[in-house]
Design a protein around this motif. Structure first.
Motif, PDB file in Angstrom:
ATOM      1  N   PRO A   1       0.633  -1.299  -0.182  1.00  0.00           N
ATOM      2  CA  PRO A   1      -0.031   0.426  -0.255  1.00  0.00           C
ATOM      3  C   PRO A   1       0.661   1.241  -0.083  1.00  0.00           C
ATOM      4  N   LEU A   2       2.228   1.143   0.890  1.00  0.00           N
ATOM      5  CA  LEU A   2       2.288   2.204   0.966  1.00  0.00           C
ATOM      6  C   LEU A   2       3.591   2.807   0.066  1.00  0.00           C
ATOM      7  N   LEU A   3       4.514   1.806  -0.547  1.00  0.00           N
ATOM      8  CA  LEU A   3       5.523   1.775  -1.910  1.00  0.00           C
ATOM      9  C   LEU A   3       4.981   2.036  -3.212  1.00  0.00           C
ATOM     10  N   TYR A   4       3.585   1.505  -3.369  1.00  0.00           N
ATOM     11  CA  TYR A   4       2.591   1.380  -4.187  1.00  0.00           C
ATOM     12  C   TYR A   4       1.479   2.854  -4.917  1.00  0.00           C
ATOM     13  N   ARG A   5       1.216   3.712  -3.430  1.00  0.00           N
ATOM     14  CA  ARG A   5       1.487   5.284  -4.021  1.00  0.00           C
ATOM     15  C   ARG A   5       2.578   5.782  -3.649  1.00  0.00           C
ATOM     16  N   ILE A   6       4.171   6.250  -2.802  1.00  0.00           N
ATOM     17  CA  ILE A   6       4.692   6.458  -2.789  1.00  0.00           C
ATOM     18  C   ILE A   6       5.075   6.826  -4.777  1.00  0.00           C
ATOM     19  N   VAL A   7       4.653   5.467  -5.919  1.00  0.00           N
ATOM     20  CA  VAL A   7       5.330   5.202  -6.668  1.00  0.00           C
ATOM     21  C   VAL A   7       3.763   6.428  -7.847  1.00  0.00           C
ATOM     22  N   HIS A   8       2.852   6.369  -7.252  1.00  0.00           N
ATOM     23  CA  HIS A   8       2.029   6.725  -8.942  1.00  0.00           C
ATOM     24  C   HIS A   8       0.916   7.773  -8.269  1.00  0.00           C
ATOM     25  N   SER A   9       1.166   8.526  -6.724  1.00  0.00           N
ATOM     26  CA  SER A   9       0.489   9.187  -5.898  1.00  0.00           C
ATOM     27  C   SER A   9       1.692  10.838  -5.962  1.00  0.00           C
TER      28      SER A   9
ATOM     29  N   PHE B   1       6.769  13.668  -0.807  1.00  0.00           N
ATOM     30  CA  PHE B   1       6.910  13.715   0.574  1.00  0.00           C
ATOM     31  C   PHE B   1       7.654  11.944   0.950  1.00  0.00           C
ATOM     32  N   GLY B   2       7.473  10.992   0.713  1.00  0.00           N
ATOM     33  CA  GLY B   2       7.922   9.552   0.772  1.00  0.00           C
ATOM     34  C   GLY B   2       8.802   9.526  -0.350  1.00  0.00           C
ATOM     35  N   GLY B   3       9.014   9.765  -1.222  1.00  0.00           N
ATOM     36  CA  GLY B   3      10.213   9.754  -2.828  1.00  0.00           C
ATOM     37  C   GLY B   3      11.275  11.011  -1.674  1.00  0.00           C
ATOM     38  N   GLY B   4      11.115  12.297  -1.479  1.00  0.00           N
ATOM     39  CA  GLY B   4      11.740  12.692  -0.797  1.00  0.00           C
ATOM     40  C   GLY B   4      12.596  12.598   0.256  1.00  0.00           C
TER      41      GLY B   4
ATOM     42  N   TYR C   1       3.213  -6.911  -8.653  1.00  0.00           N
ATOM     43  CA  TYR C   1       3.078  -5.923  -7.916  1.00  0.00           C
ATOM     44  C   TYR C   1       2.794  -4.213  -7.555  1.00  0.00           C
ATOM     45  N   TRP C   2       2.597  -4.055  -9.383  1.00  0.00           N
ATOM     46  CA  TRP C   2       2.155  -2.155  -9.602  1.00  0.00           C
ATOM     47  C   TRP C   2       0.945  -2.895 -10.078  1.00  0.00           C
ATOM     48  N   SER C   3      -0.068  -3.669  -9.161  1.00  0.00           N
ATOM     49  CA  SER C   3      -1.488  -2.917  -9.471  1.00  0.00           C
ATOM     50  C   SER C   3      -2.226  -2.925  -8.029  1.00  0.00           C
ATOM     51  N   GLN C   4      -2.884  -2.448  -8.365  1.00  0.00           N
ATOM     52  CA  GLN C   4      -4.064  -2.194  -6.825  1.00  0.00           C
ATOM     53  C   GLN C   4      -5.541  -4.001  -6.387  1.00  0.00           C
ATOM     54  N   TYR C   5      -5.758  -4.147  -5.889  1.00  0.00           N
ATOM     55  CA  TYR C   5      -6.816  -5.219  -5.614  1.00  0.00           C
ATOM     56  C   TYR C   5      -8.010  -4.876  -4.618  1.00  0.00           C
ATOM     57  N   ASN C   6      -8.524  -3.622  -5.153  1.00  0.00           N
ATOM     58  CA  ASN C   6      -9.381  -2.230  -4.522  1.00  0.00           C
ATOM     59  C   ASN C   6     -10.618  -3.655  -4.141  1.00  0.00           C
ATOM     60  N   ASP C   7     -11.783  -4.110  -5.102  1.00  0.00           N
ATOM     61  CA  ASP C   7     -12.046  -4.495  -5.460  1.00  0.00           C
ATOM     62  C   ASP C   7     -12.715  -5.508  -4.640  1.00  0.00           C
ATOM     63  N   GLU C   8     -13.764  -6.425  -3.928  1.00  0.00           N
ATOM     64  CA  GLU C   8     -14.019  -7.847  -3.252  1.00  0.00           C
ATOM     65  C   GLU C   8     -13.668  -8.511  -4.263  1.00  0.00           C
ATOM     66  N   PRO C   9     -13.063  -9.755  -3.863  1.00  0.00           N
ATOM     67  CA  PRO C   9     -13.074 -10.486  -4.994  1.00  0.00           C
ATOM     68  C   PRO C   9     -14.273 -11.238  -5.421  1.00  0.00           C
ATOM     69  N   ILE C  10     -14.418 -11.453  -6.462  1.00  0.00           N
ATOM     70  CA  ILE C  10     -16.043 -12.778  -7.480  1.00  0.00           C
ATOM     71  C   ILE C  10     -15.432 -13.479  -7.448  1.00  0.00           C
ATOM     72  N   GLU C  11     -16.673 -14.655  -6.046  1.00  0.00           N
ATOM     73  CA  GLU C  11     -16.591 -16.050  -5.687  1.00  0.00           C
ATOM     74  C   GLU C  11     -17.509 -16.701  -7.083  1.00  0.00           C
TER      75      GLU C  11
ATOM     76  N   HIS D   1      -2.694   2.672 -12.053  1.00  0.00           N
ATOM     77  CA  HIS D   1      -2.749   4.472 -12.365  1.00  0.00           C
ATOM     78  C   HIS D   1      -1.363   4.647 -13.686  1.00  0.00           C
ATOM     79  N   GLU D   2      -1.770   5.977 -14.656  1.00  0.00           N
ATOM     80  CA  GLU D   2      -1.517   5.948 -15.290  1.00  0.00           C
ATOM     81  C   GLU D   2      -0.809   7.939 -15.165  1.00  0.00           C
ATOM     82  N   TRP D   3       0.650   8.033 -15.382  1.00  0.00           N
ATOM     83  CA  TRP D   3       1.038   9.082 -14.814  1.00  0.00           C
ATOM     84  C   TRP D   3       1.010  10.309 -16.362  1.00  0.00           C
ATOM     85  N   GLN D   4       0.402  11.335 -16.792  1.00  0.00           N
ATOM     86  CA  GLN D   4      -0.180  12.147 -17.136  1.00  0.00           C
ATOM     87  C   GLN D   4       0.387  13.462 -17.057  1.00  0.00           C
TER      88      GLN D   4
END
Length: 557
Positions: free
Chosen positions: A44-52, A58-61, A237-247, A263-266
């Motif tokens: 959760p932390l590393l993904y947000r540092i890369v994509h936020s 803050f985190g990268g710095g 690693y570089w994806s999020q799994y925010n939705d509940e899984p579909i069984e 997430h994509e950078w623009q």
């Protein structure tokens, strides 16, 4: 001229510097190895540092400053070197936090604007509401299914997890449950024991199917490296799994599907990121995980008919629509709020939220968002958005000048169909789970009335969203067959037990029924107060006889 002692000292200092650098490099290598081995914990932390943008600053710095200070020689200071370096790091962290927060505000607004522009560019305007699947209505609410299902199973070392919507092998929609290990000791060594499906398309005795003969190698509620979540993050690693899984089950085998968010950078107008659909992770019972691109997921035979597009991306896109006419347009004081819409308010205690998941014709699952104009005083619908749950395509219906009732008003009308009922928790009944459906090209809100303990559905109430419609404001239906007949377009007067009521909850007279050839007339029975207590349909040519029975009261003189 350099003396032997000076040369020896220089060599000693160089050796100590090399030795110190080697120790520090080794320490960093160990730290990196530990983080890599436990990387799902830091995801959760590393993904947000890369994509936020804000967290990247803050985190990268902070990480860069910490690394620089760690490898730099001792600082010249009256304080010990470690204390001086910590002071510098703290100051840098505060500065970076302020800069990151300051940049994050415009970056978040630009993200919303970009999402709104992309959504409007991709969306198509619909002239009519899409047709719903007339054989796949959502009748059993989630809470009722949870009570009925959990009361029908018995697992000593497992429990049913959170329910979600999936498609059964025969096409019906179901509430699906993971059969997950519990309690804590079993979570350490046990496995998820397949899935459990409960049909949601009927009121009477829903079909329940257990697929619990085979365990998942990596499943839900299993701890650390044995869990599906841990292995998903290890393998992509570089994806999020925010939705509940579909069984769900395909050809007798249980699966779990995780819609993936990326997430994509623009870079324009300022650097920012936007959420995107990153595919689907398909978890097999033997532990195999297939990471499928959106195109591969749509072509997968196993995933046919299931929902694939992430719900969180849908919500983000719908929330961004208030920015579609510009950033300034929706700002308080200076904005004109032209065309600004927001998700319609949902009444409290109804048990569901937007986006709604419904089944359209040809077994096409769709996410539906009812949008109302901006403002606390407006609750009528302005637009209704449909997101294809398989492809992520958007289309929407605009009400124009027509007035459409929203879920809040629809629930009020549904409760008004019986003013003698004490609605809500602890009362006589509860009106729950309003779902938008289409009947004869009109939008209706399908509400279920359930018992206070939410063990059964006692009736279904359909409220017409078109307040200016010539048809009834609400229809009360008492069994599953009537629900499907009504959705298919059958007139209310042709349904045996159905009732039609107006906006105030007063019953609409439906007799005689000229377009119902099986009914010649109705016998209506009233009590002494003039209230209708029974209505009997008489077929053409049917003989009618009346018999009166009177029971005298025994009174003490």
């Amino acid at each position: 001229m350099t003396t032997d002692n000076e040369s020896t000292n220089d060599e000693g200092n160089a050796d100590r510097t090399i030795q110190s650098l080697s120790v520090r490099l080794l320490a960093v290598a160990v730290l990196v190895a530990v983080v890599w081995f436990l990387r799902p914990l830091f995801h959760p932390l590393l993904y947000r540092i890369v994509h936020s943008p804000a967290l990247l600053i803050f985190g990268g710095g902070v990480l860069l400053v910490a690394a620089f200070l760690f490898f730099s020689p001792p600082l010249e200071s009256d304080q010990p070197s470690s204390t001086a370096k910590f002071s510098v790091l703290t100051t840098a962290a505060i500065v970076l936090l302020v800069v990151g927060a300051a940049y994050g505000v415009p970056a978040a607004v630009v993200e919303e604007r970009t999402l709104a522009q992309e959504t409007m560019a991709e969306a198509e305007i619909a002239d009519d509401f899409p047709e719903v699947n007339e054989e796949n209505a959502r009748i059993t609410p989630q809470a009722v299914s949870d009570v009925q299902t959990r009361g029908s199973v018995s697992y000593r070392q497992h429990q049913l997890g959170e329910s979600d919507i999936a498609r059964m092998d025969d096409g019906r929609l179901a509430w699906s449950y993971p059969v997950e290990p519990d309690p804590f000791r079993v979570r350490l060594s046990g496995h998820q024991r397949g899935v459990f499906l409960t049909d949601m398309t009927t009121m009477e005795s829903p079909d329940m199917q257990a697929y619990d003969e085979h365990e998942f190698e990596h499943g839900q509620n299993m701890l650390l490296y044995r869990s599906a979540d841990w292995n998903l993050k290890q393998t992509d690693y570089w994806s999020q799994y925010n939705d509940e899984p579909i069984e769900f089950v395909h050809d007798g085998e249980a699966y779990m599907a995780y819609p993936k968010t990326g997430h994509e950078w623009q870079l324009s107008p300022i650097p920012h990121t936007v959420p995107v659909w990153d595919g689907v992770a398909l978890v097999h019972q033997d532990g195999t995980i297939d990471h499928l691109s959106p195109e591969q997921a749509q072509e997968s035979e196993v995933l046919t008919g299931q929902r694939l597009y992430p719900l969180d991306v849908t919500e983000a896109r719908m929330d961004s629509l208030r920015y579609r006419n510009g950033i300034i347009n929706q700002l308080s004081i200076v904005g004109s709020f032209e065309g600004v819409v927001e998700p319609a308010s949902m009444p409290s205690e109804v048990g569901n939220h937007q986006p709604f998941v419904i089944d359209l014709e040809d077994e096409q699952m769709s996410y539906v968002m009812a949008m109302e104009p901006h403002g606390d005083s407006t609750r009528g619908l302005d637009e209704v958005w449909f997101t294809d749950a398989e492809t992520g395509e958007f289309n929407y219906y605009s009400s124009g000048r027509e007035s459409l009732r929203g879920p809040e008003r629809a629930m009020g009308i549904a409760r008004g169909t019986d003013t003698r009922t004490d609605w809500g928790p602890g009362g006589d009944a509860m009106a729950v789970e309003p779902i938008p459906v289409t009947v004869d090209d009109e939008l209706w809100w399908h509400t279920k009335v359930v018992t206070p303990d939410q063990t059964d559905v006692v009736r279904n109430i359909f409220v017409n969203a078109h307040s200016s419609s010539e048809s009834e404001d609400a229809a009360i239906l008492y069994d599953t067959a009537e629900v499907y007949d009504f959705i298919a377009g059958t007139d209310l007067e042709d349904l045996d037990d159905a009732e039609a009521v107006d906006e105030d909850g007063d019953e609409i007279d439906t007799e005689p029924a000229p377009d119902a050839p099986d009914v010649a007339y109705y016998l209506v029975i009233y009590d002494e107060d003039g209230d209708e207590i029974d209505r009997i349909a008489i077929e053409p040519g049917q003989d009618v006889a009346f018999e009166s029975e009177h029971q005298d009261d025994d009174r003490d003189e």
